[in-house]
Design an enzyme around this catalytic site. Structure first.
Site, PDB file in Angstrom:
ATOM      1  N   LYS A 269       0.930  -1.180   0.364  1.00  0.00           N
ATOM      2  CA  LYS A 269       0.010  -0.085   0.409  1.00  0.00           C
ATOM      3  C   LYS A 269       0.976   0.909   0.055  1.00  0.00           C
ATOM      4  O   LYS A 269       1.856   1.497   1.326  1.00  0.00           O
ATOM      5  CB  LYS A 269      -0.734  -0.068   1.146  1.00  0.00           C
ATOM      6  CG  LYS A 269      -1.818   1.026   1.288  1.00  0.00           C
ATOM      7  CD  LYS A 269      -2.456   1.104   3.117  1.00  0.00           C
ATOM      8  CE  LYS A 269      -2.617   2.962   3.317  1.00  0.00           C
ATOM      9  NZ  LYS A 269      -3.300   2.822   4.620  1.00  0.00           N
ATOM     10  N   ASP A 274      -2.698  10.745   3.694  1.00  0.00           N
ATOM     11  CA  ASP A 274      -3.738  10.640   3.470  1.00  0.00           C
ATOM     12  C   ASP A 274      -4.304  11.441   4.729  1.00  0.00           C
ATOM     13  O   ASP A 274      -5.005  11.724   6.357  1.00  0.00           O
ATOM     14  CB  ASP A 274      -3.950   9.001   4.683  1.00  0.00           C
ATOM     15  CG  ASP A 274      -5.048   8.260   4.538  1.00  0.00           C
ATOM     16  OD1 ASP A 274      -5.825   8.746   4.079  1.00  0.00           O
ATOM     17  OD2 ASP A 274      -5.365   7.109   5.892  1.00  0.00           O
ATOM     18  N   LYS A 281      -9.619  13.136   8.402  1.00  0.00           N
ATOM     19  CA  LYS A 281      -9.150  12.918  10.160  1.00  0.00           C
ATOM     20  C   LYS A 281      -9.026  13.697  10.000  1.00  0.00           C
ATOM     21  O   LYS A 281      -9.224  15.056  10.408  1.00  0.00           O
ATOM     22  CB  LYS A 281      -7.503  13.056   9.762  1.00  0.00           C
ATOM     23  CG  LYS A 281      -7.724  11.043   8.788  1.00  0.00           C
ATOM     24  CD  LYS A 281      -5.927  10.561   8.706  1.00  0.00           C
ATOM     25  CE  LYS A 281      -6.271   8.543   7.987  1.00  0.00           C
ATOM     26  NZ  LYS A 281      -6.554   8.279   8.512  1.00  0.00           N
ATOM     27  N   ASP A 292       1.607   5.967   5.362  1.00  0.00           N
ATOM     28  CA  ASP A 292       0.937   5.600   4.815  1.00  0.00           C
ATOM     29  C   ASP A 292       1.359   4.564   3.278  1.00  0.00           C
ATOM     30  O   ASP A 292       0.463   4.152   3.585  1.00  0.00           O
ATOM     31  CB  ASP A 292      -0.565   6.206   5.089  1.00  0.00           C
ATOM     32  CG  ASP A 292      -1.614   5.629   5.161  1.00  0.00           C
ATOM     33  OD1 ASP A 292      -1.565   4.434   5.646  1.00  0.00           O
ATOM     34  OD2 ASP A 292      -2.749   5.500   4.838  1.00  0.00           O
ATOM     35  N   ASP A 351     -12.413   7.516   4.686  1.00  0.00           N
ATOM     36  CA  ASP A 351     -10.941   7.110   5.049  1.00  0.00           C
ATOM     37  C   ASP A 351     -10.038   5.096   4.828  1.00  0.00           C
ATOM     38  O   ASP A 351      -9.096   5.421   5.420  1.00  0.00           O
ATOM     39  CB  ASP A 351     -10.774   7.511   6.749  1.00  0.00           C
ATOM     40  CG  ASP A 351      -9.412   7.430   7.393  1.00  0.00           C
ATOM     41  OD1 ASP A 351      -8.551   8.204   6.146  1.00  0.00           O
ATOM     42  OD2 ASP A 351      -9.653   8.116   8.004  1.00  0.00           O
ATOM     43  N   GLU A 353      -9.476   3.432   2.922  1.00  0.00           N
ATOM     44  CA  GLU A 353      -8.723   3.464   1.678  1.00  0.00           C
ATOM     45  C   GLU A 353      -7.720   3.153   1.178  1.00  0.00           C
ATOM     46  O   GLU A 353      -7.590   2.812  -0.164  1.00  0.00           O
ATOM     47  CB  GLU A 353      -8.098   5.472   1.046  1.00  0.00           C
ATOM     48  CG  GLU A 353      -6.999   5.491   1.280  1.00  0.00           C
ATOM     49  CD  GLU A 353      -6.734   5.841   2.614  1.00  0.00           C
ATOM     50  OE1 GLU A 353      -5.067   5.069   2.914  1.00  0.00           O
ATOM     51  OE2 GLU A 353      -7.538   5.338   3.634  1.00  0.00           O
ATOM     52  N   ARG A 355      -7.701  -0.099   1.259  1.00  0.00           N
ATOM     53  CA  ARG A 355      -8.087  -1.666   1.223  1.00  0.00           C
ATOM     54  C   ARG A 355      -8.110  -1.597  -0.088  1.00  0.00           C
ATOM     55  O   ARG A 355      -8.338  -2.500  -1.088  1.00  0.00           O
ATOM     56  CB  ARG A 355      -9.034  -2.246   1.794  1.00  0.00           C
ATOM     57  CG  ARG A 355      -9.946  -1.484   2.451  1.00  0.00           C
ATOM     58  CD  ARG A 355     -10.921  -1.327   3.434  1.00  0.00           C
ATOM     59  NE  ARG A 355     -10.864  -1.108   4.581  1.00  0.00           N
ATOM     60  CZ  ARG A 355     -10.919  -1.093   5.965  1.00  0.00           C
ATOM     61  NH1 ARG A 355     -11.914  -1.856   6.066  1.00  0.00           N
ATOM     62  NH2 ARG A 355      -9.897  -0.829   7.183  1.00  0.00           N
TER      63      ARG A 355
END
Length: 503
Positions: A269, A274, A281, A292, A351, A353, A355
């Protein structure tokens, strides 16, 4: 950036100058080679004064020791001889590196009474020095004023430490260290990527960094948004649509095995920043979301490690690179996207995201390369940190053999994994009334639900998901890492390949 120490190996001899480190057993005992560095027995007089008993990683330092021309003589506790395995030597190397200070000429005498430290262990010790010496300081423009005053040499660059490791078999140590150094370079690359600020490392810049692996023999392809759209990667592209920085997918191949052998595959990933998207967030701590992309960083570092040591296996690394930003084009809660697999996803939380990125990356990797197995790494959920803290990563798998091998590799490298459950009870929590699935499943079991989501994109291929949210960034400082980015996963997966998948 940090000046990396240079490391050489030599036979036992008493150094004549510089800083010297010797190992002391748990009773404070010194080996004969260590004693030769201290003809006036200053350490033996210092031990009781300092209440030093050789406890692991404890230190006693003598400046300008009597009877020698050395600057410093330092004893490092080696602990119980029975515990001196590879990882213990790695940590002792880190302990020494943390005590180098301004020394530019350093000798380490690997001699402990009752212990035979072989070439591989000496190489592990050297690796620990390199890991601990790392610091991310490329954006610091001013040297510390106190350093200027102490040196008396304003604005002169520091010199890297030259470390000579005295050991029983320097030739064997040198040979073993060649592979170790390749892996450590991969770890440091992963740390660099995680530590970079998001304004300097977006998807395009990350893809360019991956392309640099071509210099060591890795084949690299970069897919653009146009190509991913043609492939039907609506899940990944939906995450990226709120950012002016285009999405990329880097596909890296190292072909070190037989031509007809199926590869093993690693998927990462790579959310370079993010915000949470429209499900934004909170501001507090959002700066950490530059990390991230820790999964993609680990895969890139791993590909460097395997290629640099010329691993005898066919390896594929795939990383999905996006920025999850907010503007008028950003994905909305309730949107439904179509993944490359053809399965539709109702995005209830923008959020969740990572996956969505991995769904298309996993499907693409599996569909194109037909690998023996896939392991994906992702800073995926805060829930895994609630469950495991920051000392273990979560392991989810559809294959017991792969899970056992990963767990063993984690124990060997101390990049430890804890297996978490999967099951139909959890899977049905992501069923959606409006699409084939939704991307969240309720308050409880968040890390498990995320893994269940990913499992829908791997078919029957042996697969493991490593949730490294607690271990890839902001992990507790230790003997071999003082950096915010840890490079977690590189040594672990190199060990997995080395132990089970090389010819």
């Amino acid at each position: 950036m940090t000046l990396k120490p240079s490391i050489t190996f030599a036979k036992f001899a008493a150094p004549k100058k510089g800083s010297v480190f010797v190992l002391a057993a748990d009773d404070g005992g010194l080996g004969e080679a260590a004693k030769a560095c201290d003809p006036a027995k200053t350490l033996q007089r210092a031990f009781p004064v300092a209440d030093f008993s050789g406890k692991f990683a404890s230190l006693v330092e003598v400046l300008a020791p009597e009877g020698a021309s050395l600057d410093r003589l330092v004893a490092v506790g080696a602990g119980k001889v029975s515990g001196l395995d590879d990882h213990a030597l790695l940590k002792l190397g880190g302990t020494v590196a943390g005590s180098l200070r301004k020394a530019t000429e350093v000798a380490v005498v690997l001699d402990v009474p009752g212990a035979a430290i072989g070439g591989g262990q000496a190489a592990s010790f050297a690796a620990g020095i390199l890991l601990r010496a790392y610091a991310f300081d490329k954006y610091k423009t001013k040297k510390d004023k106190d350093d200027d005053q102490r040196d008396g040499k304003k604005n002169e660059p520091k010199k890297p430490a030259k470390v000579t490791i005295h050991t029983a078999d320097p030739a064997a140590a040198k040979k073993a260290f060649a592979d170790e150094a390749a892996v450590i370079d991969g770890v440091l690359l992963a740390r660099d990527l995680v530590n970079e600020p998001a304004n300097a490392l977006g998807p395009v810049e990350f893809a360019a960094r991956a392309s640099e692996l071509e210099a060591i023999g890795v084949k690299v392809e970069i897919l653009t948004e146009k190509e991913m759209k043609k492939l039907g990667m609506g899940s990944l592209l939906g995450v990226a649509q709120g950012s002016p920085r285009g999405a990329r997918m880097a596909v890296m191949q190292w072909n070190g095995g037989k031509a007809k052998d199926s590869p093993v595959a690693f998927v990462g990933k790579g959310v370079t920043f993010d915000t949470g998207g429209n499900s934004m967030k909170p501001a507090s701590g959002m700066e950490d979301m530059k990390g991230d992309m820790g999964g993609a960083a680990a895969v890139t570092g791993l590909m460097h490690a395997l290629a640099a040591r010329k691993a005898k296996a066919n390896i594929v690394g795939v990383i999905g690179l996006v920025e999850n930003a907010v503007d008028g084009h950003a994905q909305r809660p309730g949107d439904i996207v179509t993944s490359m697999s053809g399965q539709t996803i109702e995005v209830l939380n923008t959020d969740a995201e990572g996956r969505l990125v991995l769904a298309d990356a996993l499907w693409y990797c599996n569909d194109r390369f037909k690998p023996k197995f896939m392991v994906n790494l992702a800073t995926l959920t805060g829930a895994i940190m609630v469950a495991l803290g920051q000392h273990y990563a979560g392991l989810f798998s559809n294959n017991d053999e792969l899970a056992d091998r990963l767990t063993s590799a984690g124990q060997a490298t101390q990049e430890r994994l804890w297996r978490m459950p999967l099951g139909a009870e959890y899977d049905k929590l992501i069923d959606s009334k409006n699409a084939d699935m939704k991307n969240i499943g309720g308050r409880y079991g968040g890390a498990i639900i995320a893994a269940q989501f990913l499992q829908r994109f791997v078919k029957e291929t042996p697969w493991a998901h490593l949730d490294i949210a607690g271990t890839a960034m902001g992990s507790p400082p230790n003997e071999i890492n003082q950096s915010w980015g840890s490079g977690f996963g590189v040594r672990l997966l190199d060990r997995l390949v080395r132990d089970h998948y090389e010819q």
